[in-house]
Write an enzyme that holds these catalytic residues in place. Structure first.
Site, mmCIF file in Angstrom:
data_model
loop_
_atom_site.group_PDB
_atom_site.id
_atom_site.type_symbol
_atom_site.label_atom_id
_atom_site.label_comp_id
_atom_site.label_asym_id
_atom_site.label_seq_id
_atom_site.Cartn_x
_atom_site.Cartn_y
_atom_site.Cartn_z
ATOM 1 N N HIS A 186 -11.663 -0.312 6.176
ATOM 2 C CA HIS A 186 -10.214 -0.499 6.153
ATOM 3 C C HIS A 186 -9.495 0.358 7.192
ATOM 4 O O HIS A 186 -8.821 -0.168 8.062
ATOM 5 C CB HIS A 186 -9.704 -0.172 4.741
ATOM 6 C CG HIS A 186 -8.256 -0.435 4.526
ATOM 7 N ND1 HIS A 186 -7.743 -0.776 3.290
ATOM 8 C CD2 HIS A 186 -7.187 -0.384 5.355
ATOM 9 C CE1 HIS A 186 -6.438 -0.933 3.389
ATOM 10 N NE2 HIS A 186 -6.072 -0.697 4.640
ATOM 11 N N GLU B 61 0.806 -1.215 0.000
ATOM 12 C CA GLU B 61 0.000 0.000 0.000
ATOM 13 C C GLU B 61 0.846 1.275 0.000
ATOM 14 O O GLU B 61 0.377 2.336 0.408
ATOM 15 C CB GLU B 61 -0.951 -0.004 1.194
ATOM 16 C CG GLU B 61 -2.064 -1.027 1.051
ATOM 17 C CD GLU B 61 -3.178 -0.808 2.050
ATOM 18 O OE1 GLU B 61 -4.303 -0.518 1.631
ATOM 19 O OE2 GLU B 61 -2.900 -0.928 3.266
#
Length: 276
Positions: free
Chosen positions: A208, A112
């Site tokens: 998330h 990420e």
């Protein structure tokens, strides 16, 4: 003559004391911290900034913190793929604006990393970013009728009407290859996150977590911690039932004037780290 000279000395002493008292009470009593002025210092601080949010319950095994390079603003520093609570300066990797490691032999980096690269690309004011899966924040990413709003004094950096939320499904609607994704692990999703953030300090990611930005590592960490604490306080206030009173526009505008001393929380948070 002696009496006159003593009175003069007493008058001068009073002027000095009063002048000192005036200097202490006019304007801010605590100055802003000195920013790191070398990449080496930023890397050293990044190792600490990775561990502090873990200690405060903001980061888990998969969150990460980054800092922009001072020497090359189109580069940034990020720990290799590892638990943030174990990061040391030797674990830091330099990446370019496309989130590719500068050293082709660098260890594996976080998938990420595009959260960071794409925000740095469009926000030159941002010098540090925290990505967290705060369990207090996540509920507000899935409850559109109950946005995360500034509730406590130290969280006046949050938007008064609520923190924006990136929903991957808004991006994947026209791109089948992205359907089912909940991680921001490519440039397209990173750009969508940066767009959703806009000029704010915090953005949520549905189901998330969040990304938090700042003008330095201490500011980014401060905001990540207080976003987490604000979320916990808001959940408690909602649980009480009835109306919740949030900060208003005037209080939000006053925030930067009243909360200007990031050195105090930064030093305090560092002091709370385990001594080993």
């Amino acid at each position: 003559m002696r009496h006159s000279r003593n009175m003069s000395l007493l008058f001068i002493a009073l002027v000095v004391v009063c002048g000192g008292a005036f200097a202490q009470t006019s304007g801010p009593r605590e100055g802003l911290p000195k920013e790191p002025d070398t990449d080496e210092q930023r890397i050293a601080d990044l190792a600490i900034a990775s561990r502090v949010p873990v200690n405060e319950g903001v980061l888990d095994s998969f969150g990460h913190v980054t800092v922009r390079s001072l020497k090359n603003p189109n580069h940034y520093f990020m720990p290799k793929a590892m638990p943030p609570g174990l990061v040391t300066p030797k674990d830091i990797v330099e990446l370019d604006i496309n989130s590719a490691p500068v050293d082709p032999n660098a260890p594996r980096t976080n998938g990420e990393r595009f959260i960071h690269g794409e925000i740095y690309r469009v926000r030159p004011d941002v010098q540090a970013i925290v990505h967290s899966h705060s369990p207090a924040v996540v509920p507000f990413s899935v409850s559109p009728s109950r946005p995360l709003r500034p509730l406590i004094h130290m969280s006046g950096f949050l938007p008064v009407k609520g923190v924006s939320v990136l929903d991957h499904r808004d991006v994947s609607r026209d791109d089948p290859s992205l359907r089912g994704k909940l991680m921001v692990n490519n440039a397209k999703l990173g750009a969508a996150l940066a767009k959703t953030l806009g000029q704010d300090s915090v953005v949520l990611i549905r189901s998330h977590g969040m990304a938090v930005v700042g003008a330095s590592l201490p500011w980014a960490v401060f905001r990540a911690v207080y976003t987490h604490l604000n979320a916990k306080a808001e959940l408690d206030a909602i649980a009480l039932g009835g109306e919740v009173v949030y900060l208003n526009d005037d209080e939000i505008k006053m925030h930067s004037t009243e909360v200007f001393d990031v050195a105090r929380p930064w030093e305090n948070l560092k002091s709370r780290l385990p001594k080993n």
